[in-house]
Design a protein around this motif. Structure first.
Motif, PDB file in Angstrom:
ATOM      1  N   ALA B  26       0.836  -1.208   0.000  1.00 27.74           N
ATOM      2  CA  ALA B  26       0.000   0.000   0.000  1.00 27.74           C
ATOM      3  C   ALA B  26       0.868   1.254   0.000  1.00 27.74           C
ATOM      4  N   LEU B  27       1.871   1.260   0.880  1.00 25.89           N
ATOM      5  CA  LEU B  27       2.740   2.442   0.931  1.00 25.89           C
ATOM      6  C   LEU B  27       3.515   2.583  -0.374  1.00 25.89           C
ATOM      7  N   GLY B  28       4.011   1.469  -0.894  1.00 22.66           N
ATOM      8  CA  GLY B  28       4.745   1.505  -2.159  1.00 22.66           C
ATOM      9  C   GLY B  28       3.890   2.052  -3.290  1.00 22.66           C
ATOM     10  N   ARG B  29       2.675   1.576  -3.380  1.00 21.08           N
ATOM     11  CA  ARG B  29       1.780   2.050  -4.450  1.00 21.08           C
ATOM     12  C   ARG B  29       1.444   3.522  -4.260  1.00 21.08           C
ATOM     13  N   LEU B  30       1.309   3.978  -3.018  1.00 27.53           N
ATOM     14  CA  LEU B  30       1.070   5.410  -2.779  1.00 27.53           C
ATOM     15  C   LEU B  30       2.206   6.225  -3.398  1.00 27.53           C
ATOM     16  N   LEU B  31       3.444   5.781  -3.149  1.00 31.86           N
ATOM     17  CA  LEU B  31       4.612   6.517  -3.627  1.00 31.86           C
ATOM     18  C   LEU B  31       4.733   6.489  -5.155  1.00 31.86           C
ATOM     19  N   PRO B  35       3.392  10.536  -6.810  1.00 28.24           N
ATOM     20  CA  PRO B  35       4.850  10.667  -6.566  1.00 28.24           C
ATOM     21  C   PRO B  35       5.262  11.773  -5.605  1.00 28.24           C
ATOM     22  N   TRP B  36       4.431  12.817  -5.446  1.00 30.43           N
ATOM     23  CA  TRP B  36       4.826  13.876  -4.497  1.00 30.43           C
ATOM     24  C   TRP B  36       4.920  13.352  -3.067  1.00 30.43           C
ATOM     25  N   THR B  37       4.272  12.244  -2.776  1.00 27.26           N
ATOM     26  CA  THR B  37       4.334  11.702  -1.416  1.00 27.26           C
ATOM     27  C   THR B  37       5.734  11.213  -1.075  1.00 27.26           C
ATOM     28  N   GLN B  38       6.588  11.048  -2.099  1.00 23.70           N
ATOM     29  CA  GLN B  38       7.954  10.594  -1.833  1.00 23.70           C
ATOM     30  C   GLN B  38       8.732  11.617  -1.006  1.00 23.70           C
ATOM     31  N   ARG B  39       8.260  12.862  -1.011  1.00 26.66           N
ATOM     32  CA  ARG B  39       8.989  13.907  -0.299  1.00 26.66           C
ATOM     33  C   ARG B  39       9.082  13.635   1.198  1.00 26.66           C
ATOM     34  N   PHE B  40       8.157  12.825   1.724  1.00 25.11           N
ATOM     35  CA  PHE B  40       8.186  12.541   3.152  1.00 25.11           C
ATOM     36  C   PHE B  40       9.174  11.432   3.497  1.00 25.11           C
ATOM     37  N   PHE B  41       9.742  10.821   2.463  1.00 24.60           N
ATOM     38  CA  PHE B  41      10.560   9.632   2.696  1.00 24.60           C
ATOM     39  C   PHE B  41      11.930   9.751   2.048  1.00 24.60           C
ATOM     40  N   GLU B  42      12.493  10.952   2.099  1.00 21.13           N
ATOM     41  CA  GLU B  42      13.773  11.171   1.418  1.00 21.13           C
ATOM     42  C   GLU B  42      14.892  10.330   1.994  1.00 21.13           C
ATOM     43  N   ALA B  52      12.008  -0.258  -7.739  1.00 21.37           N
ATOM     44  CA  ALA B  52      12.869   0.116  -6.616  1.00 21.37           C
ATOM     45  C   ALA B  52      12.029   0.402  -5.376  1.00 21.37           C
ATOM     46  N   ILE B  53      10.919   1.116  -5.587  1.00 20.17           N
ATOM     47  CA  ILE B  53      10.056   1.489  -4.463  1.00 20.17           C
ATOM     48  C   ILE B  53       9.438   0.257  -3.817  1.00 20.17           C
ATOM     49  N   LEU B 105      -3.847   7.389   0.946  1.00 16.64           N
ATOM     50  CA  LEU B 105      -3.323   6.097   1.398  1.00 16.64           C
ATOM     51  C   LEU B 105      -4.472   5.145   1.700  1.00 16.64           C
ATOM     52  N   GLY B 106      -5.539   5.654   2.297  1.00 18.45           N
ATOM     53  CA  GLY B 106      -6.708   4.820   2.560  1.00 18.45           C
ATOM     54  C   GLY B 106      -7.276   4.244   1.265  1.00 18.45           C
ATOM     55  N   ASN B 107      -7.376   5.086   0.232  1.00 15.57           N
ATOM     56  CA  ASN B 107      -7.903   4.617  -1.056  1.00 15.57           C
ATOM     57  C   ASN B 107      -6.960   3.599  -1.698  1.00 15.57           C
ATOM     58  N   VAL B 108      -5.660   3.812  -1.565  1.00 15.20           N
ATOM     59  CA  VAL B 108      -4.705   2.851  -2.114  1.00 15.20           C
ATOM     60  C   VAL B 108      -4.838   1.510  -1.379  1.00 15.20           C
ATOM     61  N   LEU B 109      -5.047   1.564  -0.065  1.00 15.52           N
ATOM     62  CA  LEU B 109      -5.224   0.332   0.702  1.00 15.52           C
ATOM     63  C   LEU B 109      -6.443  -0.440   0.211  1.00 15.52           C
ATOM     64  N   VAL B 110      -7.529   0.281  -0.088  1.00 17.59           N
ATOM     65  CA  VAL B 110      -8.735  -0.379  -0.613  1.00 17.59           C
ATOM     66  C   VAL B 110      -8.422  -1.054  -1.949  1.00 17.59           C
ATOM     67  N   VAL B 111      -7.644  -0.391  -2.795  1.00 13.75           N
ATOM     68  CA  VAL B 111      -7.267  -0.987  -4.097  1.00 13.75           C
ATOM     69  C   VAL B 111      -6.426  -2.245  -3.878  1.00 13.75           C
ATOM     70  N   VAL B 112      -5.504  -2.197  -2.931  1.00  9.12           N
ATOM     71  CA  VAL B 112      -4.649  -3.361  -2.656  1.00  9.12           C
ATOM     72  C   VAL B 112      -5.494  -4.542  -2.167  1.00  9.12           C
ATOM     73  N   LEU B 113      -6.447  -4.258  -1.286  1.00  6.27           N
ATOM     74  CA  LEU B 113      -7.333  -5.317  -0.799  1.00  6.27           C
ATOM     75  C   LEU B 113      -8.166  -5.880  -1.952  1.00  6.27           C
ATOM     76  N   ALA B 114      -8.655  -4.994  -2.832  1.00  8.53           N
ATOM     77  CA  ALA B 114      -9.453  -5.430  -3.984  1.00  8.53           C
ATOM     78  C   ALA B 114      -8.630  -6.370  -4.862  1.00  8.53           C
TER      79      ALA B 114
END
Lengths: 147, 145
Positions: B26-31, B35-42, B52-53, B105-114
């Motif tokens: 889920a976190l990987g797919r968010l990133l 892609p702007w979410t990558q800024r929190f994980f430099e 890679a992600i 992230l919540g929406n990505v988690l739903v996609v991963v579960l689907a």
């Protein structure tokens, strides 16, 4: 204007080729009506929407879902000019149907979820990213003529 | 927020979730998808491509941490705001994360579960999960000022 790379266009097209428009369209619309029940207000003439199974089995929901997803197929052929492609539909949804554009984003998310359930292997992160970009862009194009 | 049946359905599906894998995915797919979410994980190292992600061990570890706290939230569905109060303050005061990202992230988690559960992820289950992820996102935003 949204720009799709060659890879993104190819990814979208490759999954689209496998999509059963009636099944995926009908299921996407049905899930929208179930997960976000207020959306049922736009479909008062569709008859029985009283339960999940009624909605999933409703022939008008399936038919309309197919119609909506067919227009997505049109979008995929015109990914470089989505605003132009959806101009008439945008005016229709604003002037005649009075649909809050947020619902386009919600339906786009439903399409992604249905694709994920049907195509677990093909729905890689890159595929998800390409389709998310497409559904967002279609939602924006549908909202573009709102006033 | 959730009926007894919805809580039971969510809990029983989540019992089948491989927490180690789903959090990282889920976190990987968010990133990848946003892609702007990558800024929190430099500090996470190589985030230069989707492969890679998704293969990045720090992404996997942090994803697991996030999903573990989500699991804890599932035990307190009647008081999500209380359950996530400290995490909300942390994300506002120290991490400076725009709360919109919690919804993403919540929406990505739903996609991963689907993707993982296919047809088992019925519309009813999806509706219940959507309520949960929305509730968690709201709880995480609740202490923002």
């Amino acid at each position: 204007m949204v720009h799709f790379t060659t890879e993104e266009k190819a990814a979208v097209a490759s999954l689209w080729a496998k999509v059963n428009v009636e099944v995926v369209g009908g299921e996407s619309l049905a899930r929208l009506l179930i997960v976000y029940p207020w959306t049922q207000r736009f479909f008062d003439s569709f008859g029985n929407l009283y339960s999940e199974s009624a909605i999933m089995g409703n022939p008008k929901v399936k038919a309309h879902g197919r119609k909506v997803l067919n227009s997505f197929g049109n979008a995929i052929e015109h990914m470089d000019d989505l605003k132009g492609t959806f101009a008439d539909l945008s005016e229709l949804h604003c002037d005649k149907l009075h649909v809050d554009p947020e619902n386009f984003r919600l339906l786009g998310n439903m399409i992604l979820i249905v694709l994920a359930t049907h195509f677990s292997k093909e729905f890689t992160p890159q595929m998800q990213a390409s389709w998310q970009k497409l559904t967002n862009a279609v939602a924006n194009a549908l909202a573009h003529k709102y006033h | 927020m959730l009926s007894a049946e919805e809580k039971a359905a969510v809990t029983s599906l989540f019992a089948k979730v491989k927490v180690d894998e789903v959090g990282g995915e889920a976190l990987g797919r968010l990133l990848v998808v946003y892609p702007w979410t990558q800024r929190f994980f430099e500090s996470f190292g190589d985030l230069s491509s989707a492969d890679a992600i998704l293969g990045n061990p720090k992404v996997k570890a942090h994803g697991k941490k996030v999903l573990d706290s989500f699991c804890e939230g599932l035990k307190q569905l009647d008081d999500l705001k209380g359950a996530f109060a400290s995490l909300s303050e942390l994300h506002c005061d120290k991490l400076h994360v725009d709360p919109e990202n919690f919804r993403l992230l919540g929406n990505v988690l739903v996609v991963v579960l689907a993707r993982r559960f296919g047809s088992e992820f019925s519309p009813e289950l999806q509706a219940s999960f959507q309520k949960v992820v929305t509730g968690v996102a709201n709880a995480l935003a609740h202490r923002y000022h």
